[in-house]
Design an enzyme around this catalytic site. Structure first.
Site, PDB file in Angstrom:
ATOM      1  N   ASP A 547       0.883  -1.162   0.000  1.00  0.00           N
ATOM      2  CA  ASP A 547       0.000   0.000   0.000  1.00  0.00           C
ATOM      3  C   ASP A 547       0.932   1.228   0.000  1.00  0.00           C
ATOM      4  OD1 ASP A 547      -2.294   1.653   0.395  1.00  0.00           O
ATOM      5  OD2 ASP A 547      -1.716   1.800   2.514  1.00  0.00           O
ATOM      6  N   ASP A 549       0.074   5.100   0.942  1.00  0.00           N
ATOM      7  CA  ASP A 549      -0.062   6.093   2.012  1.00  0.00           C
ATOM      8  C   ASP A 549       0.016   5.410   3.373  1.00  0.00           C
ATOM      9  OD1 ASP A 549      -0.745   8.382   0.253  1.00  0.00           O
ATOM     10  OD2 ASP A 549      -2.444   7.080  -0.227  1.00  0.00           O
ATOM     11  N   GLY A 584      -7.323   4.136   3.803  1.00  0.00           N
ATOM     12  CA  GLY A 584      -7.432   2.963   2.918  1.00  0.00           C
ATOM     13  C   GLY A 584      -8.653   3.004   2.023  1.00  0.00           C
ATOM     14  N   ARG A 587     -11.654   7.859  -2.150  1.00  0.00           N
ATOM     15  CA  ARG A 587     -12.047   9.242  -1.860  1.00  0.00           C
ATOM     16  C   ARG A 587     -13.552   9.347  -1.619  1.00  0.00           C
ATOM     17  NH1 ARG A 587     -10.155  13.095  -6.464  1.00  0.00           N
ATOM     18  NH2 ARG A 587      -8.304  11.797  -6.183  1.00  0.00           N
ATOM     19  N   SER A 654      -5.333   5.165  -3.862  1.00  0.00           N
ATOM     20  CA  SER A 654      -5.264   6.586  -4.202  1.00  0.00           C
ATOM     21  C   SER A 654      -5.069   6.820  -5.699  1.00  0.00           C
ATOM     22  CB  SER A 654      -4.102   7.222  -3.443  1.00  0.00           C
ATOM     23  OG  SER A 654      -3.891   8.513  -3.931  1.00  0.00           O
ATOM     24  N   LYS A 655      -5.876   7.771  -6.191  1.00  0.00           N
ATOM     25  CA  LYS A 655      -5.715   8.140  -7.594  1.00  0.00           C
ATOM     26  C   LYS A 655      -4.466   9.012  -7.788  1.00  0.00           C
ATOM     27  CE  LYS A 655     -10.417   7.565  -9.043  1.00  0.00           C
ATOM     28  NZ  LYS A 655     -11.767   8.049  -9.047  1.00  0.00           N
ATOM     29  N   ASN A 656      -3.934   9.480  -6.686  1.00  0.00           N
ATOM     30  CA  ASN A 656      -2.724  10.327  -6.774  1.00  0.00           C
ATOM     31  C   ASN A 656      -1.437   9.525  -6.641  1.00  0.00           C
ATOM     32  OD1 ASN A 656      -4.014  12.966  -6.883  1.00  0.00           O
ATOM     33  ND2 ASN A 656      -4.757  12.455  -4.835  1.00  0.00           N
ATOM     34  N   ASP A 708      -1.306  -0.399   6.180  1.00  0.00           N
ATOM     35  CA  ASP A 708      -1.376   0.335   7.445  1.00  0.00           C
ATOM     36  C   ASP A 708      -2.817   0.564   7.883  1.00  0.00           C
ATOM     37  OD1 ASP A 708      -1.920   2.174   5.310  1.00  0.00           O
ATOM     38  OD2 ASP A 708      -1.705   3.803   6.789  1.00  0.00           O
TER      39      ASP A 708
END
Ligand code: G6P
Ligand code: MG
Length: 755
Positions: A547, A549, A584, A587, A654-656, A708
Site C-alpha cells: 500500500d 499512504d 485505505g 475518496r 489513491s488516484k494520486n 497500514d
C-alpha cells in the site's frame, strides 16, 4: 623669401606647387646638410640644384636658390622642391626620435618654435579635405610645444554644421576616426618612449571627446567604440606604470568626471575607468566620494546595475567600507550571481571569491547558484587557494555530483575528497539518484576502493555501469564480476521473451568474450538455474504488494488533515477516530462515510465538488514532498526485497499514487503499479490486491501485502494474500503479522515468519 615650412602648399601658386612636386618625384639623389644649427642645405645631384634654407622664428624659413628664375622672381621650382624635401626630412627625423634622440634635438628645437595657434588655424582650415594628413603632421609636432591643446584641436577637427553644431555622418565619420586613430598612434608611440604625461595629454581629450560623440550620436557607437577601446586600453597601460603624483591626480580626476556624467557607459571588454585609477585612490575622503558616486549610480543607472554593484562590492571589501544603505544591499543580494559572472569576465578572481562568500547557501535560484560555484572553483584553482577549492569543490560534488569538481578536490586535498564520497555513500543508497551513483562509482574507482565499488555495482545491477569498471575489477575480483553478470543475465531472461532478451544481451555477451569471462559466466548461470529449480518446490512467497499512504510515505496524515479542513468549512469538526474509517478507503467512500456520520445531506453534484475540494487541499499539502518524506526504512526494504529476487507491486486506493511515486523518485522499484484508477471497488473489497497479484503473474497465495489500514488488511486477506500490518496491533490485529515499521524488519524475516 619667407615661407612657413608647415604650410608650403598654400603659399605658392598652384602651378608652381605642381612643378615643385614633379621635381621632388624626379629627384633621385639628394642630401640635406646642416652647416649650422638653423641652416640647412639641400643638395640634389640628379637633377642638379642647390637650395639654402634658414630657420627663423615660429616655423618660418628663409629660402634661397641660385638659379636664374629665382634671381628674377624670388621663387623657383627648386626652392619649392627643396622645402618639401626638407620637411619630409625633418618629419622622418622626428619619427626615428627614439633611435636618434640626440641627433634630432635640432629638429625638435625647430619645431618647438612654431606657434601652436598657427598650427591650429592651419589645420582647421584644411581639416575637411586633407584632415587626416594634417592631423598626422600635427600629431607629430604638437606634443613638442609646451601646452598642446588637443581638446580644442579635436573640436576644430570635428565637422560642424552651419549652426555651429557638431554633425557627424556616414561621410565624415571616416575622416574623424582617421584623425583620432592617428592621435592614438602618436600616444602609443609616446607611451613606448615612456613619455607618460604626454601620452595622457592626448588620451584624456580623446577619451572625453569619444564619450561625448557617442552620447550625442548613439548610431555611431559601434564604430567609435573601436577607437574608444584602443584609448581605454592605452589608459590602462599608463595607469599600470609608476606615475608622478600629479599625473595620478589628473588620471583620477578624469576617471571621476567621466564616470559622473549621466551618459557614461561601460565599454565591453575593457575595465571601467574608475577601476584603472583605483591603485592611486588612497585618501579615505576620496574613496568615500567614489563609493557615494557608485551608490548613486546603482540607484539611477539601472541598465548598468550589475557593473556598478560589482565595483561597489569590490571597493567595499578592499577599502573596508560598510555599505550604508540597506536598500542597496538587498538589491545586491539578488544580483550576486550576475556580479560573480561579471567579475569572472573582468578576471577579478579574488573579488569573485569574496562575493561568493556573500551568496547565501539557500539561494533560491539553484541554477544560478551552481554557476556561481563553478566560477568560484575556477577562480580558486587559478589562485591556487586550497581553502576555497576545498569549500567550493566539496559543495559542487555534494550538491551537484560534479565529477570534475570532485577531481579538483582530490588534487588539492585527498582527505576532503574521501570525506565527500563517504558522506554521499551514506546519504544515497544505490539506485536512489543516478548522478550521485555516477560520482560515487567514479570516485571509488579512482580511490582504488574496489570492495566498495563492487558492492555498489552489485546493488545497482546496471550492466552498462559495470562494463565501465570491470576490466580493472576482474583482476582481483573476478568471482564477483562473474556473479554480477550471471544474476543480471538471468534477470533479463526472466523479464523478457527469448528474442528480445537475446537482443538486449548481445552486447553483454561480446563484452564478456572480450574480457575472457564468457564461459565462466555461462557456468555460473547453469549452477544458479539448478539451484533455483531445487528451491522452486518449497518457495512459498514470491511477491510483495505495498500500500502507499502510511506504508511507504507519510501522506496518510495529509489525507486526514484535508478531510478535517473540508468538513470544518461545512460546519463540522470530525473526530480523530474517523481516521480509521477513511484510511485505505477511496475518496468517495470516505466522503460518504463522513457525510453519513455527521448527518449531512448533499446532492451528487455537491458531493463531487466536496471531493474535488478535498483533493485540492491534499495536493497542496503534498506539493513539496521529496524522497526525504519516504517512511524510515521503506526504500531500503524495497531494495532488499528486489535483491532477494521478489517481484514487487504497488496496490493503493489513491488516484494520486503515481504522482506521489514520481515525487519520491521510486517508480522504478516496482514491477507493477496499481492505483485508485485500477479498481472499481474500494478496500476492504479484495479487487485491487487480486489485480496486483495477477500483474505479477503470481497466485495471491504467494504474495504478501503490506498495509497500514484495517480496511486494507481485510482486503488483502479477502484476496487470499498474506498480510503484514504496519502500525498498531490493536487496529491491525487481523493481519498475519504486525510490525511497527519497515525499518524494524527485513524481507527475509517476513518470508521466514510467513513460510
Ligand atoms: C489511500 C488513503 C485514503 C484515501 C485514498 C484515496 O488509500 O489511505 O485515505 O482516501 O487513498 O486517495 P485519493 O488520493 O484518490 O483521494
Ligand atoms: Mg494506507
Amino acid at each position: 623669401m619667407r615661407v612657413s615650412l608647415i604650410d608650403i602648399e598654400n603659399q605658392f601658386d598652384h602651378h608652381l606647387i605642381e612643378e615643385g612636386l614633379d621635381l621632388v618625384r624626379a629627384t633621385t639623389e639628394y642630401t640635406v646638410q646642416q652647416p649650422d644649427l638653423a641652416h640647412f642645405q639641400v643638395h640634389a645631384s640628379n637633377p642638379v640644384y642647390q637650395v639654402d634654407i634658414l630657420m627663423l622664428q615660429d616655423g618660418l624659413v628663409n629660402v634661397k636658390c641660385y638659379c636664374a628664375p629665382f634671381k628674377k622672381s624670388k621663387y623657383c621650382k627648386h626652392a619649392i622642391a627643396a622645402l618639401f624635401l626638407l620637411r619630409e626630412n625633418l618629419q622622418h627625423a622626428r619619427k626615428s626620435r627614439v633611435k636618434s634622440r640626440h641627433e634630432s634635438t635640432v629638429t625638435d628645437e625647430a619645431l618647438r618654435k612654431m606657434k601652436i595657434t598657427d598650427l591650429r588655424k592651419f589645420v582647421s582650415a584644411y581639416a575637411v579635405s586633407h584632415a587626416v594628413f594634417k592631423a598626422e603632421l600635427l600629431a607629430n609636432t604638437l606634443h613638442l610645444t609646451r601646452k598642446p591643446d588637443y581638446a580644442s584641436m579635436l573640436l576644430d577637427l570635428t565637422p560642424i554644421d552651419k549652426y555651429g553644431q557638431i554633425r557627424i555622418n556616414r561621410n565624415n565619420i571616416k575622416t574623424l576616426r582617421g584623425i583620432i586613430s592617428i592621435l592614438l598612434k602618436q600616444a602609443q608611440q609616446l607611451f613606448k618612449e615612456k613619455a607618460l604625461p604626454e601620452t595622457f595629454q592626448i588620451l584624456e581629450p580623446v577619451i572625453n571627446h569619444l564619450y561625448r560623440l557617442i552620447a550625442k550620436f548613439p548610431a555611431y557607437q559601434q564604430q567609435l567604440s573601436i577607437e574608444l577601446k584602443t584609448a581605454l586600453r592605452l589608459f590602462e597601460l599608463v595607469c599600470l606604470q609608476p606615475m608622478a603624483p600629479r599625473l595620478q591626480q589628473a588620471a583620477i580626476k578624469m576617471a571621476f568626471d567621466l564616470s559622473s556624467r549621466e551618459s557614461y557607459f561601460f565599454v565591453k571588454s575593457t575595465l571601467p575607468v574608475l577601476r584603472l585609477v583605483e591603485p592611486f585612490v588612497l585618501e579615505q575622503k576620496l574613496r568615500k566620494s567614489i563609493i557615494h558616486l557608485v551608490e548613486e549610480k546603482i540607484k539611477t543607472d539601472h541598465q548598468n546595475l550589475i557593473a556598478w554593484s560589482t565595483l561597489l562590492l569590490r571597493w567595499g571589501k578592499a577599502w573596508h567600507l560598510q555599505l550604508k544603505s540597506k536598500e542597496i544591499f538587498n538589491r545586491l543580494i539578488s544580483q550576486l550571481p550576475a556580479i560573480i559572472q561579471e567579475m569572472n569576465q573582468q578576471k577579478d578572481y579574488e573579488d569573485l571569491l569574496y562575493v561568493l562568500q556573500l551568496l547565501p547557501e539557500d539561494y533560491a535560484d539553484k541554477t544560478q547558484y551552481r554557476i556561481s560555484l563553478q566560477l568560484g572553483l575556477k577562480a580558486a584553482l587559478l589562485l591556487s587557494s586550497e581553502k576555497d577549492i576545498v569549500q567550493i569543490a566539496s559543495a559542487l560534488s555534494r550538491q551537484y555530483f560534479e565529477i570534475e569538481a570532485w577531481e579538483a578536490l582530490l588534487h588539492s586535498n585527498e582527505a576532503a575528497a574521501k570525506k565527500v564520497i563517504r558522506h554521499l555513500q551514506q546519504q544515497y543508497v544505490a539506485g536512489q539518484h543516478e548522478p550521485a551513483d555516477l560520482l560515487i562509482l567514479h570516485a571509488l574507482n579512482v580511490l582504488h576502493l574496489e570492495g566498495d565499488l563492487l558492492d555498489r555495482l552489485m546493488d545497482l545491477q546496471d550492466a552498462e555501469l559495470m562494463m565501465e569498471y570491470d576490466r580493472e575489477l576482474k583482476k582481483d575480483h573476478s568471482d564477483t564480476v562473474v556473479k554480477f553478470y550471471a544474476i543480471y543475465i538471468r534477470g533479463i531472461k526472466e523479464a523478457y521473451g527469448g528474442l528480445i532478451a537475446r537482443q538486449k544481451l548481445n552486447n553483454i555477451f561480446s563484452h564478456l568474450k572480450s574480457l575472457d569471462l564468457y564461459s565462466a559466466v555461462a557456468d555460473k548461470l547453469k549452477t544458479m538455474d539448478t539451484r533455483k529449480a531445487d528451491n522452486q518446490e518449497n518457495k512459498v512467497i514470491e511477491g510483495f504488494v505495498f500500500d502507499l499512504d502510511g506504508v511507504i510515505v507519510d501522506t496518510a496524515i495529509h489525507h486526514f488533515q484535508a478531510w478535517k479542513k473540508l468538513l470544518k468549512e461545512i460546519g463540522v469538526t470530525i473526530a480523530d477516530e474517523d481516521d480509521h474509517h477513511t484510511r485505505g478507503a477511496s475518496r468517495m467512500e470516505s466522503l460518504e462515510y463522513l457525510l453519513n456520520k455527521y448527518g449531512l445531506k448533499k446532492t451528487s453534484e455537491e458531493k463531487l465538488e466536496l471531493a474535488t475540494r478535498k483533493n485540492e487541499y491534499y495536493l497542496k499539502a503534498i506539493e513539496q514532498i521529496t524522497p526525504d518524506d519516504l517512511l524510515p526504512g521503506a526504500l531500503q526494504f524495497l531494495i532488499d526485497s528486489r535483491k532477494a529476487g521478489l517481484s514487487l507491486a504497488l496496490g493503493s486506493a489513491s488516484k494520486n499514487a503515481r504522482g506521489v511515486l514520481e515525487k519520491l523518485d521510486i517508480e522504478d522499484q516496482f514491477d507493477a503499479i496499481l492505483d485508485g484508477n485500477d479498481a472499481k471497488e474500494s478496500k476492504p473489497d479484495p479487487e485491487i490486491f487480486i489485480k496486483a497479484s495477477a500483474a505479477l503473474h503470481l497466485d495471491p497465495s504467494r504474495v504478501v501485502v503490506f498495509e497500514d489500514a484495517a480496511k486494507g488488511v481485510q482486503a488483502a486477506l479477502a484476496a487470499g494474500c498474506h498480510c503484514v500490518g504496519l502500525g498498531d496491533a490493536s487496529t491491525l490485529g487481523a493481519a498475519d503479522l504486525v510490525v511497527a515499521s519497515l525499518k524494524d524488519t527485513s524481507p527475509q524475516q517476513i518470508i521466514k515468519a510467513l513460510s
